[in-house]
Design a protein around this motif. Structure first.
Motif, PDB file in Angstrom:
ATOM      1  N   ALA A 102     -50.156  21.850 -14.676  1.00 25.65           N
ATOM      2  CA  ALA A 102     -48.803  22.271 -13.813  1.00 25.65           C
ATOM      3  C   ALA A 102     -48.796  21.129 -12.855  1.00 25.65           C
ATOM      4  CB  ALA A 102     -48.835  23.413 -13.426  1.00 25.65           C
ATOM      5  N   ASP A 103     -47.668  20.586 -12.398  1.00 25.44           N
ATOM      6  CA  ASP A 103     -47.352  19.851 -11.185  1.00 25.44           C
ATOM      7  C   ASP A 103     -46.348  20.450 -10.492  1.00 25.44           C
ATOM      8  OD1 ASP A 103     -47.368  17.859  -9.497  1.00 25.44           O
ATOM      9  OD2 ASP A 103     -46.693  16.272 -10.714  1.00 25.44           O
ATOM     10  N   SER A 104     -46.625  20.817  -9.291  1.00 28.32           N
ATOM     11  CA  SER A 104     -45.858  21.508  -8.428  1.00 28.32           C
ATOM     12  C   SER A 104     -45.509  20.454  -7.178  1.00 28.32           C
ATOM     13  CB  SER A 104     -46.202  22.698  -7.860  1.00 28.32           C
ATOM     14  OG  SER A 104     -47.713  22.660  -7.255  1.00 28.32           O
ATOM     15  N   GLY A 105     -45.779  19.035  -7.610  1.00 28.32           N
ATOM     16  CA  GLY A 105     -45.645  17.961  -6.321  1.00 28.32           C
ATOM     17  C   GLY A 105     -44.287  17.975  -5.771  1.00 28.32           C
TER      18      GLY A 105
ATOM     19  N   PRO B 217     -39.549  14.927  -3.536  1.00 30.97           N
ATOM     20  CA  PRO B 217     -38.562  15.486  -4.460  1.00 30.97           C
ATOM     21  C   PRO B 217     -38.172  14.793  -5.701  1.00 30.97           C
ATOM     22  CG  PRO B 217     -37.722  15.265  -1.923  1.00 30.97           C
ATOM     23  CD  PRO B 217     -39.297  14.542  -2.139  1.00 30.97           C
ATOM     24  N   SER B 218     -38.632  13.756  -5.909  1.00 30.11           N
ATOM     25  CA  SER B 218     -38.574  13.015  -7.139  1.00 30.11           C
ATOM     26  C   SER B 218     -39.430  13.496  -8.258  1.00 30.11           C
ATOM     27  CB  SER B 218     -38.859  11.655  -7.038  1.00 30.11           C
ATOM     28  OG  SER B 218     -40.253  11.379  -6.618  1.00 30.11           O
ATOM     29  N   ARG B 219     -40.270  14.702  -7.967  1.00 35.28           N
ATOM     30  CA  ARG B 219     -41.203  14.926  -9.064  1.00 35.28           C
ATOM     31  C   ARG B 219     -40.508  16.135  -9.716  1.00 35.28           C
ATOM     32  NH1 ARG B 219     -46.217  12.762 -10.214  1.00 35.28           N
ATOM     33  NH2 ARG B 219     -46.871  11.313  -8.532  1.00 35.28           N
ATOM     34  N   ALA B 220     -40.638  16.265 -11.117  1.00 33.74           N
ATOM     35  CA  ALA B 220     -40.292  17.259 -12.006  1.00 33.74           C
ATOM     36  C   ALA B 220     -40.957  18.524 -11.574  1.00 33.74           C
ATOM     37  CB  ALA B 220     -40.444  16.735 -13.484  1.00 33.74           C
TER      38      ALA B 220
ATOM     39  N   SER C  73     -39.364  23.507 -15.605  1.00 31.47           N
ATOM     40  CA  SER C  73     -39.207  24.582 -15.255  1.00 31.47           C
ATOM     41  C   SER C  73     -37.519  24.757 -14.801  1.00 31.47           C
ATOM     42  CB  SER C  73     -39.985  25.332 -13.996  1.00 31.47           C
ATOM     43  OG  SER C  73     -39.292  26.507 -13.361  1.00 31.47           O
ATOM     44  N   ASP C  74     -37.034  25.994 -15.318  1.00 29.81           N
ATOM     45  CA  ASP C  74     -35.701  26.123 -14.883  1.00 29.81           C
ATOM     46  C   ASP C  74     -35.320  27.006 -13.771  1.00 29.81           C
ATOM     47  OD1 ASP C  74     -35.932  28.535 -16.233  1.00 29.81           O
ATOM     48  OD2 ASP C  74     -34.416  28.058 -17.715  1.00 29.81           O
ATOM     49  N   CYS C  75     -36.341  27.500 -13.443  1.00 34.11           N
ATOM     50  CA  CYS C  75     -36.491  28.498 -12.124  1.00 34.11           C
ATOM     51  C   CYS C  75     -37.730  28.400 -11.412  1.00 34.11           C
ATOM     52  CB  CYS C  75     -36.154  29.856 -12.670  1.00 34.11           C
ATOM     53  SG  CYS C  75     -35.974  30.973 -11.133  1.00 34.11           S
ATOM     54  N   GLY C  76     -37.797  27.841 -10.136  1.00 33.31           N
ATOM     55  CA  GLY C  76     -38.812  27.614  -9.534  1.00 33.31           C
ATOM     56  C   GLY C  76     -40.015  27.030 -10.102  1.00 33.31           C
ATOM     57  N   PHE C  77     -41.178  26.957  -9.365  1.00 32.57           N
ATOM     58  CA  PHE C  77     -42.465  25.960  -9.808  1.00 32.57           C
ATOM     59  C   PHE C  77     -43.165  26.680 -10.737  1.00 32.57           C
ATOM     60  CE2 PHE C  77     -41.218  24.524  -5.588  1.00 32.57           C
ATOM     61  CZ  PHE C  77     -40.989  23.083  -5.766  1.00 32.57           C
TER      62      PHE C  77
ATOM     63  N   THR D 261     -46.613  31.065 -18.686  1.00 38.17           N
ATOM     64  CA  THR D 261     -46.644  30.669 -17.442  1.00 38.17           C
ATOM     65  C   THR D 261     -45.942  31.344 -16.306  1.00 38.17           C
ATOM     66  OG1 THR D 261     -46.550  28.509 -15.909  1.00 38.17           O
ATOM     67  CG2 THR D 261     -44.828  28.876 -18.043  1.00 38.17           C
ATOM     68  N   SER D 262     -46.294  31.122 -14.983  1.00 37.20           N
ATOM     69  CA  SER D 262     -45.848  31.703 -13.900  1.00 37.20           C
ATOM     70  C   SER D 262     -44.503  30.889 -13.572  1.00 37.20           C
ATOM     71  CB  SER D 262     -46.770  31.787 -12.583  1.00 37.20           C
ATOM     72  OG  SER D 262     -47.104  30.441 -12.288  1.00 37.20           O
ATOM     73  N   ALA D 263     -43.540  31.462 -13.064  1.00 34.45           N
ATOM     74  CA  ALA D 263     -42.206  30.847 -12.542  1.00 34.45           C
ATOM     75  C   ALA D 263     -41.626  31.544 -11.559  1.00 34.45           C
ATOM     76  CB  ALA D 263     -41.386  30.721 -13.764  1.00 34.45           C
TER      77      ALA D 263
END
Length: 302
Positions: free
Chosen positions: A191-194, A199-202, A224-228, A242-244
């Motif tokens: 997972a990438d929560s960057g 802001p440009s990171r998905a 993710s369509d909701c949070g990270f 996965t967590s979200a």
């Protein structure tokens, strides 16, 4: 009564039990994280990072007790194939392991002579190597560790060989977070929560083909369509849980969102456990939850 499931694909109905509800096992955390199920002891350990404590839920009586405090602001955990607890420590900026006799052994604290940032999540491969993510969250503020500058200057994924050698395996993500292998270990998901820093990171999970001791070129597996996305685990069929931001999302091995388990608060991490490994333990923001599923988690990690 609020809806528990958000079904997006009919395949999801084969993985859940419609007559089974979600249980709240404990509440009282500031940020619950890092669950790992110890099969021999029938207990689960999990972190409450800002409160600097490691908690223990006992499957035999349902009680939660303090397992360790202070705990070095531990984040992610796993159980290796020898039944030892492997820990990601923010404060000491290291990956450590608890031996059977209780001794703490540091597996990695530096890369090329520089201190790690703040190891976040960890998984052990069948060859005994330990793979972990190292974002900067534990040194960004004093809330989950000690605020400090990054000595490495980047956030990466590393592998620790059984001989103690530490190698960089992934360096193209913003803030690598949760990670896990596919059931046959041919793919490493990360997972990438960057987006928290760029802001440009998905808000995405990436898939990397495993090539010996390293990985090949990664591709985006899902967004993710909701949070990270944070921590996650896979079941034996290769579905990724996965967590979200709104609960637990389940993706098929082809990247299709099959459905969601809605928790009412953000989720940080999950793991499978119980005698049949068909119980999903969920670390939501303030609470520890669980739900029985009609699938089993991969058995080689906690």
């Amino acid at each position: 009564m609020e809806e528990l499931y958000d079904i997006r694909d009919r395949r999801f109905t084969a993985l859940i039990l419609m007559n089974v509800g979600m249980e709240t096992l404990w509440t009282g955390a500031r940020w619950a994280e890092g669950p790992a199920y110890h099969a021999a002891g029938r207990y689960l350990v999990f972190s409450d990072i800002p409160n600097d404590r490691l908690l223990r839920w006992d499957e035999s009586d349902g009680r939660v007790s303090t397992f360790q405090q202070p705990a070095g602001f531990q984040n992610g955990h796993t159980i290796d194939r020898q039944g030892r607890l492997v820990c990601c420590e923010h404060l000491a900026r290291c990956v450590s392991r608890v031996e059977h006799d209780g001794r703490r052994v540091v597996l990695a604290s530096h890369y090329q002579g520089k201190r790690l940032n703040s190891p976040n999540d960890v998984v052990v491969k069948s060859d005994g190597s330990v793979w972990f993510s190292d974002p900067s969250y534990g040194i960004d503020t004093d809330y989950e560790g000690d605020k400090a500058d990054s000595e490495i200057g980047a956030s990466n994924v590393y592998r620790i060989d059984p001989d103690g050698t530490v190698d960089l395996v992934i360096g193209d993500l913003g803030q690598p977070n949760g990670l896990a292998f596919s059931p046959d270990e041919s793919v490493l998901y990360v997972a990438d929560s960057g987006q928290t820093h760029d802001p440009s990171r998905a808000r995405a999970i990436h898939a990397y083909p495993v090539d010996g001791k390293g990985v090949g070129r990664g591709v985006m597996f899902c967004e993710s369509d909701c949070g990270f996305f944070d921590g996650f685990r896979l079941d034996r069929a290769g579905n990724l849980w996965t967590s979200a931001g709104d609960g637990v999302h389940c993706f098929a091995s082809d990247g299709t969102l099959l459905g969601k388990i809605l928790t009412g608060e953000g989720v940080a991490n999950v793991c499978f456990g119980g005698p049949k490994r068909n119980r999903l333990f969920i670390c939501a923001t303030t609470s520890l939850r669980s739900i029985y599923l009609n699938t089993q988690g991969v058995s080689y990690y906690g």
